[in-house]
Every structure is written in C-alpha cells, then in structure tokens.
Design a protein around this motif. Structure first.
Motif, short mmCIF file in Angstrom:
data_model
loop_
_atom_site.label_atom_id
_atom_site.label_comp_id
_atom_site.label_asym_id
_atom_site.label_seq_id
_atom_site.Cartn_x
_atom_site.Cartn_y
_atom_site.Cartn_z
N VAL A 54 10.06 2.98 -1.61
CA VAL A 54 11.37 2.88 -2.25
C VAL A 54 12.23 1.93 -1.44
CG1 VAL A 54 13.45 4.17 -2.86
CG2 VAL A 54 11.19 5.20 -3.21
N ASP A 55 12.97 1.07 -2.12
CA ASP A 55 13.83 0.09 -1.44
C ASP A 55 15.07 0.82 -0.92
OD1 ASP A 55 15.00 -2.21 -0.51
OD2 ASP A 55 15.66 -2.91 -2.48
N ALA A 56 14.92 1.47 0.22
CA ALA A 56 15.98 2.34 0.73
C ALA A 56 15.91 2.45 2.24
CB ALA A 56 15.84 3.75 0.11
N THR A 57 17.02 2.85 2.82
CA THR A 57 17.07 3.32 4.20
C THR A 57 17.42 4.79 4.18
OG1 THR A 57 17.79 1.18 5.10
CG2 THR A 57 18.22 3.13 6.43
N ALA A 58 16.62 5.61 4.82
CA ALA A 58 16.92 7.03 4.93
C ALA A 58 17.90 7.25 6.08
CB ALA A 58 15.65 7.83 5.17
N ILE A 59 18.84 8.16 5.88
CA ILE A 59 19.81 8.52 6.92
C ILE A 59 19.72 10.03 7.12
CG2 ILE A 59 22.24 8.57 7.61
CD1 ILE A 59 22.69 6.16 5.78
N LEU A 60 19.40 10.43 8.33
CA LEU A 60 19.29 11.85 8.66
C LEU A 60 20.26 12.17 9.79
CD1 LEU A 60 16.08 13.95 8.94
CD2 LEU A 60 17.80 14.10 10.74
N VAL A 61 21.12 13.14 9.57
CA VAL A 61 22.06 13.59 10.59
C VAL A 61 21.45 14.79 11.29
CG1 VAL A 61 24.37 14.47 11.05
CG2 VAL A 61 24.03 12.74 9.27
N ASN A 62 21.30 14.67 12.60
CA ASN A 62 20.64 15.71 13.39
C ASN A 62 21.64 16.39 14.31
OD1 ASN A 62 18.31 17.13 14.52
ND2 ASN A 62 18.68 15.91 16.36
N HIS A 63 21.60 17.73 14.30
CA HIS A 63 22.34 18.50 15.29
C HIS A 63 21.55 19.76 15.59
CE1 HIS A 63 25.57 20.15 17.68
NE2 HIS A 63 25.57 21.24 16.92
N ASP A 64 20.76 19.70 16.66
CA ASP A 64 19.95 20.85 17.10
C ASP A 64 19.07 21.37 15.97
OD1 ASP A 64 21.04 20.70 19.64
OD2 ASP A 64 22.62 22.16 19.22
N SER A 65 18.27 20.46 15.39
CA SER A 65 17.45 20.82 14.23
C SER A 65 16.11 21.43 14.60
CB SER A 65 17.21 19.58 13.36
OG SER A 65 18.43 19.07 12.88
N GLY A 66 15.77 21.43 15.89
CA GLY A 66 14.54 22.08 16.32
C GLY A 66 13.30 21.24 16.10
N ASP A 67 12.14 21.87 16.26
CA ASP A 67 10.87 21.14 16.24
C ASP A 67 10.41 20.77 14.84
OD1 ASP A 67 10.15 23.62 15.32
OD2 ASP A 67 8.85 24.11 17.02
N ARG A 68 11.14 21.19 13.81
CA ARG A 68 10.78 20.84 12.44
C ARG A 68 11.09 19.38 12.12
NH1 ARG A 68 14.24 24.66 9.01
NH2 ARG A 68 13.23 23.55 7.31
N LEU A 69 11.89 18.73 12.95
CA LEU A 69 12.40 17.40 12.62
C LEU A 69 11.27 16.38 12.48
CD1 LEU A 69 15.07 15.94 12.13
CD2 LEU A 69 15.10 15.34 14.55
N ALA A 70 10.31 16.41 13.37
CA ALA A 70 9.25 15.40 13.36
C ALA A 70 8.44 15.45 12.07
CB ALA A 70 8.33 15.59 14.57
N GLU A 71 8.12 16.64 11.60
CA GLU A 71 7.33 16.77 10.36
C GLU A 71 8.09 16.22 9.16
OE1 GLU A 71 5.17 20.26 7.66
OE2 GLU A 71 6.01 20.74 9.64
N LEU A 72 9.41 16.49 9.11
CA LEU A 72 10.21 15.99 8.01
C LEU A 72 10.29 14.47 8.04
CD1 LEU A 72 12.10 16.34 5.60
CD2 LEU A 72 13.98 16.68 7.24
N VAL A 73 10.49 13.90 9.23
CA VAL A 73 10.56 12.44 9.36
C VAL A 73 9.25 11.81 8.89
CG1 VAL A 73 10.62 10.57 11.06
CG2 VAL A 73 12.33 12.41 11.13
N ASP A 74 8.13 12.40 9.25
CA ASP A 74 6.83 11.89 8.78
C ASP A 74 6.78 11.84 7.26
OD1 ASP A 74 5.88 11.57 11.36
OD2 ASP A 74 4.81 13.48 11.39
N ALA A 75 7.26 12.91 6.61
CA ALA A 75 7.22 12.97 5.15
C ALA A 75 8.12 11.92 4.52
CB ALA A 75 7.63 14.37 4.69
N VAL A 76 9.30 11.71 5.09
CA VAL A 76 10.23 10.72 4.54
C VAL A 76 9.65 9.32 4.66
CG1 VAL A 76 12.49 9.64 4.83
CG2 VAL A 76 12.26 12.13 4.97
N LEU A 77 9.07 9.01 5.81
CA LEU A 77 8.59 7.65 6.06
C LEU A 77 7.32 7.30 5.30
CD1 LEU A 77 9.45 7.30 9.85
CD2 LEU A 77 10.56 6.17 7.92
#
Length: 345
Positions: A54-77
C-alpha cells in the motif's frame, strides 16, 4: 479508485524509505519540541516483502506497549513499505524491540506528549498517499490494510474497519456521530442496543457494507496524507481521545467523507486489555471531551450532569472494569458540573 499497487519488492521499499528519511532530515528532527529522531543507516539491508504494498507510511504511537510491539510491526510491514514509530517516553524496553530496522524511523519524545501530538510529529515526515495510524493494542490479519484502503472514492478522507472484541462482538467505539448533549443523554439512560443513530457511538444494527459516519476511531485508521496536511493534522489540545471526532468534523466541513468499512474486522483490545489502563483512559477521555468547543459555557455543566448520570448508573449496576472505570470517572464529572475542565491524572 484503487490505492494498493503492485511493486517490485525491495526496490520500491528502498525508495519509500529514502523519501521518509529525506523528509525527516528536512524537518530537522534533531531535537525539536523535545523530540529526538533515531536514524538508521540506509546501508542496512531491507527484508523481502510481499508482491503488493500500500502506498502509505504507517505511524505507530508507543507508550510502554510491552513485548507485543515487535509482532505487530512485523504484520504492518508486510503491507506497508515504511513506518514511523513515535515513542512517548516509554520505560518498559518496548522501543528497543523495533529499533535498528531499515524500514522504521523512530522519534523519541522526552515526555508523553499524547496521541494527537505524537501522530502529528510522525505525519510531518511521512510519504505516500496514505497515513496509516496503528494502535499497539490491535491484532492485524493478512491483507487487512490493503482491503481497508482499496477502491475508495477520492472524496473519502479517512477510513477505518469495524472493531471487534475478543469474543467477536462489535465495538461501538468503531466510530459514530458528532458529539452533542442529546447524544450523551441517550448514552446515559438508554441501553446501548437501542441507541441506533441517536447515541454518540455506532449503534445497532451494525453495518455490513461501507457506511459514512461523522468520525471513525484511530485504532487502525487510513487517512489521505494530503487531506491530513490540508486540515493541519490533529488538534493537539486533545491528549488522548476526541482528536478523531474533531478531525472528522473538520474534514466533513471541508467537503470530505469519513467511512467505516465493515468488511474489514479488527480485533481491538482497548487499553491493551489492562483494567487499570482502561480506567485511566476513561478519565482522559472525559477531559478531552470537555475541551470540545461545543461544550463551552453552560453546556460544560450540562455535559457533567449527563456524564455523571451515565457513569453513576454504571457504577451502581455495572460490574468488573465497567464499574471500576465508572467510579473513577465520577470526580471528573463533578468538575464538569462546576464548570471546570478536569485535570490529567
């Protein structure tokens, strides 16, 4: 009008990342407004991607999101070539899980600036047709992003999926209608299943095809970048919540549409499924609502009465997190009744 396009894997991805970093440098993100940009050298390798991006830039705001963050980033990318992670002064080590990746630019804020301000900082360096706002407490399925933004009319400024809870039940917080005293009185005293279009949030019967709403939630939100820039981004008065309501109002006033796309169904935990965080978020939602210019003067006091009635009933009749959040909300309601804006807690 389609938004997804076929790409030549890493060549297009490299190009998108270069554009993203070029805008970051142009914005001078060395130490503006308490934000420190972490850049990753372009010499790092770019992983293989799927055949469609998709012709897009993803923006994720993080504040103490824990170890789940990496898996979500993988899915988005898998579906978006580049991402900006804006970190609001996390202390749990979650940011380290995604730093050092070539597709990601990290902006570190020295303090928690809130959601709206953080998104605006990420959007300043974004490229592509779409901004894709991604909350850390969602669960993506393959192709969710592509299906969300494809085949939309040019006058659609923002689009969001239908949100579901862990049991597959529709979340009314998906989106809704412009904030008025009448709608909050309906919320206060009428059971949710009878709200229809008269409450502040999406009501039954829930849609099964694209539907125009006054606003949609930023949990997973596609926004046309040019429209976001035209409207000046999010209003940073809103620390957390209500920035989506305000943006929808301004977009519609400018002649754009806001769409909910229920063929994409998104599991959204809300507040990471953490009861204590849900309580805090409820308090902040009340403060953000009180900042809406529509609720100035006597309307602020009346809003306090409506919310106090609603949360009072929930504190008496509700259970679990609902009762806990309602009880915690009552002091803020009393502040509104006195004509004052509740302070952050």
């Amino acid at each position: 009008m389609g938004s997804a396009r076929t790409v030549g894997a890493s060549t297009i991805v490299q190009r998108a990342i270069r554009r993203l970093r070029s805008r970051a440098c142009a914005e001078g993100y060395t130490k503006p407004d308490g934000a420190l940009l972490t850049c990753v050298a372009m010499s790092r390798s770019v992983p293989d991607v799927g055949p469609s991006q998709v012709d897009a830039t993803a923006i994720l705001v993080n504040h103490d999101s824990g170890d789940r963050l990496a898996e979500l980033v993988d899915a988005v990318l898998l579906e978006v070539p580049s991402m900006v992670v804006v970190d609001n002064a996390s202390h749990d080590g979650s940011l380290e899980l995604v730093e050092g990746r070539a597709e990601i630019v990290v902006i570190r804020n020295d303090a928690n600036l809130g959601f709206a301000a953080a998104v605006n900082r990420g959007a300043k360096i974004a490229t592509g047709e779409w901004l894709l706002l991604v909350n850390p407490d969602i669960h993506l399925q393959r192709s969710d992003i592509r299906r969300l933004v494809e085949h939309l009319a040019p006058d659609v400024a923002a689009v969001a999926p239908l949100q579901m809870d862990e049991h597959g039940r529709t979340r009314a917080e998906t989106g809704g209608y412009d904030a008025t005293l009448g709608r909050y009185l309906v919320w206060a005293v009428v059971p949710a299943r009878y709200h229809g279009r008269f409450g502040p949030w999406l009501g039954r019967p829930f849609p099964d095809r694209d539907v125009d709403l006054d606003w949609v939630s930023g949990a997973l939100l596609g926004v046309r970048r040019e429209v976001f820039e035209e409207l000046g981004g999010f209003d940073e008065r809103y620390f957390l919540y209500h920035e989506d309501v305000d943006f929808g109002r301004r977009a519609r006033a400018a002649g754009y549409r806001i769409v909910c796309r229920p063929t994409v169904r998104l599991h959204h935990e809300v507040a990471h499924g953490d009861p204590e965080r849900r309580v805090l978020y409820t308090q902040r939602a009340i403060r953000s609502l009180s900042l809406d210019p529509h609720f100035s003067g006597w309307r602020r006091r009346a809003l306090g009465v409506a919310l106090g009635l609603g949360y009072g009933l929930r504190a008496l009749l509700g259970s679990g997190t609902t009762r806990m959040a309602a009880r915690a909300a009552l002091p803020a309601c009393r502040e509104l009744m006195a004509g004052r804006i509740p302070q952050h807690r």
